[in-house]
Design a protein around this motif. Structure first.
Motif, short mmCIF file in Angstrom:
data_model
loop_
_atom_site.label_atom_id
_atom_site.label_comp_id
_atom_site.label_asym_id
_atom_site.label_seq_id
_atom_site.Cartn_x
_atom_site.Cartn_y
_atom_site.Cartn_z
N HIS A 41 26.72 53.47 -75.10
CA HIS A 41 26.53 53.27 -73.66
C HIS A 41 27.63 53.91 -72.82
O HIS A 41 27.42 54.15 -71.63
CB HIS A 41 26.48 51.77 -73.34
N THR A 77 19.94 46.90 -76.71
CA THR A 77 18.82 46.72 -75.83
C THR A 77 17.63 47.49 -76.33
O THR A 77 17.74 48.35 -77.19
CB THR A 77 19.18 47.22 -74.42
N SER A 100 20.87 58.22 -77.15
CA SER A 100 22.30 58.01 -76.90
C SER A 100 23.13 58.75 -77.95
O SER A 100 24.17 59.33 -77.64
CB SER A 100 22.63 56.52 -76.89
N ASP A 129 22.37 39.93 -66.52
CA ASP A 129 21.74 41.23 -66.76
C ASP A 129 22.61 42.06 -67.68
O ASP A 129 23.79 42.31 -67.38
CB ASP A 129 21.54 41.99 -65.44
N ARG A 130 22.04 42.49 -68.80
CA ARG A 130 22.80 43.33 -69.73
C ARG A 130 22.44 44.79 -69.46
O ARG A 130 21.69 45.43 -70.19
CB ARG A 130 22.51 42.93 -71.17
N THR A 131 22.99 45.30 -68.39
CA THR A 131 22.76 46.66 -67.96
C THR A 131 23.77 47.60 -68.62
O THR A 131 24.65 47.16 -69.38
CB THR A 131 22.90 46.75 -66.44
N GLU A 132 23.67 48.88 -68.29
CA GLU A 132 24.65 49.84 -68.79
C GLU A 132 26.06 49.43 -68.38
O GLU A 132 27.01 49.60 -69.14
CB GLU A 132 24.33 51.24 -68.25
N THR A 133 26.20 48.87 -67.18
CA THR A 133 27.51 48.43 -66.71
C THR A 133 28.07 47.34 -67.62
O THR A 133 29.27 47.34 -67.94
CB THR A 133 27.42 47.91 -65.26
N PHE A 134 27.22 46.41 -68.04
CA PHE A 134 27.65 45.34 -68.96
C PHE A 134 28.16 45.93 -70.26
O PHE A 134 29.23 45.56 -70.74
CB PHE A 134 26.48 44.39 -69.23
N TRP A 135 27.39 46.85 -70.85
CA TRP A 135 27.77 47.39 -72.16
C TRP A 135 29.02 48.25 -72.06
O TRP A 135 29.86 48.26 -72.98
CB TRP A 135 26.61 48.17 -72.77
N LYS A 136 29.19 48.97 -70.96
CA LYS A 136 30.42 49.75 -70.78
C LYS A 136 31.63 48.83 -70.68
O LYS A 136 32.70 49.13 -71.24
CB LYS A 136 30.31 50.63 -69.54
#
Length: 386
Positions: free
Chosen positions: A263, A12, A293, A188-195
């Motif tokens: 992430h 991202t 990060s 939505d590619r949020t932090e939750t998606f990447w985790k």
């Protein structure tokens, strides 16, 4: 001259997709080729179909098992008669279409000349060969790490490249099915998606290690693997998931994140096993927003660690994408020639694994080298690289 995105990279912000510029349109371009491995051993390769019935697929609700394709590269007793196919024509078409590239025939990448031979006999003594797991970037097939894998295999490593199903633009199974990138449809590619992605990949890695190290493995060369010498490297999202996989599975003795934003933070207890960050100067010099990060993880890495940046590299420079793009006259935006950046990637990852899996002294990792002036060593505490 037109600019096109050669598939997204799974990152991202400013670490997003590589941009390629098409210089020409050729009806019959010369077949692309990968650089020869630098080791002395012939390289064999094969593919495995694996099915993990202990968990559902994380991306497709109706799939009650996780199906994976894994490519293996290994030192072979001799060269074979048939060079391995780089990817299928359909995989080539889907990858180029995903990048919006129309300046070359869609089957071009399927004609790429590799250096490994299909199903040749593995060479080595029982439990003598270290194993390296490779994980590609988001949307990318495992084949884009072939040049690195072939090189490691030519130096005596077994390499397992994992195709993370439904995270790649195209995955071909033995029965002819071709799955595409369902994960790309996430709104939505949020932090939750990447985790979720990192944790799913960590589970993929552990399952593959189980399959390669258990008695009666599906690969007939599995007995050559030394289960006490296993490590992992990945590019982009694959690099980020390397940390998650190491936290989850103690069999991974060392890891490399190649140009990937992280992430899923390392737990407060830290990670004491060796780790290498290798990335672009433009995105991963300490103090840059995209490097935050890495800085977060750096302080939780309590063992041997290095942070290296490569001047002139682009995101694609560390994979076959840059090499193939250059050969079909597409610009990745890198200032560094693709063969040079691949040479840097190969040399430094191999030095890292030689040191931590073979206990070999590696001056290349101790400070700047006149052989590779593009590579600088970063001191995170002072946010300087030299």
């Amino acid at each position: 001259m037109t600019s096109v995105a050669f598939a997204t990279t799974g990152e991202t912000g400013s670490n997003g997709g590589a941009t390629l510029t098409a210089h020409t349109s050729a009806d019959n371009p010369a077949a692309p080729y990968l650089p020869k491995p630098t080791g002395s051993r012939p390289v064999g390769t094969t593919s495995l179909y694996l099915k993990d019935t202990s968990r559902p697929d994380p991306w497709v609700a109706e799939a009650d098992a996780r199906e994976l394709m894994v490519s293996l590269w290994y030192p072979a007793k001799s060269t074979g008669k048939q060079r391995a196919q780089y990817m299928t024509p359909m995989e080539s078409e889907l990858l180029l279409k995903d990048g919006g590239i129309t300046s070359v025939p869609y089957d071009t990448l399927s004609k790429t000349r590799t250096n490994a031979f299909t199903d040749t006999r593995p060479a080595g003594r029982k439990r003598s060969l270290p194993l390296i797991v490779l994980s590609p970037g988001f949307t990318k097939p495992r084949s884009v790490l072939t040049a690195l894998a072939e090189d490691l295999a030519s130096h005596g490593y077994v390499v397992a490249g994992i195709e993370h199903t439904y995270e790649s633009v195209a995955t071909t199974f033995p029965d002819g099915r071709v799955t595409t990138c369902v994960a790309c449809e996430a709104p939505d590619r949020t932090e939750t998606f990447w985790k979720k992605l990192d944790q799913g990949r960590a589970a993929d890695v552990s399952f593959v290690l189980d399959e390669l190290t258990r008695p009666h493995s599906k690969w007939n060369g599995a007995s050559l693997i030394d289960p006490s010498r296993i490590a992992m490297a990945g590019h982009s999202a694959g690099g980020a998931s390397t940390l998650t996989a190491m936290v989850a599975d103690s069999r991974l003795r060392a890891g490399v994140d190649i140009d990937g934003l992280t992430h899923d933070p390392i737990p407060d207890g830290g990670l004491s096993r060796p780790f290498l960050f290798l990335g672009r100067q433009s995105n991963f010099s300490p103090g840059m927003p995209s490097a935050l990060s890495w800085e977060r993880e750096w302080h939780h890495l309590t063992g041997w660690k290095r942070w290296l940046v490569v001047t002139g590299a682009a995101h694609a420079s560390f994979t076959d994408v840059a090499i193939l793009a250059e050969q079909i006259d597409l610009d990745t935006g890198a200032d560094l020639p693709a063969t040079r950046s691949m040479g840097i990637t190969r040399a430094h990852t191999r030095a890292f694994f030689d040191r931590h899996l073979r206990d070999k002294p590696e001056p290349l990792l101790e400070g700047p080298s006149t052989r590779y002036p593009e590579v600088t060593f970063c001191a995170v505490e002072t946010r300087t690289c030299a």
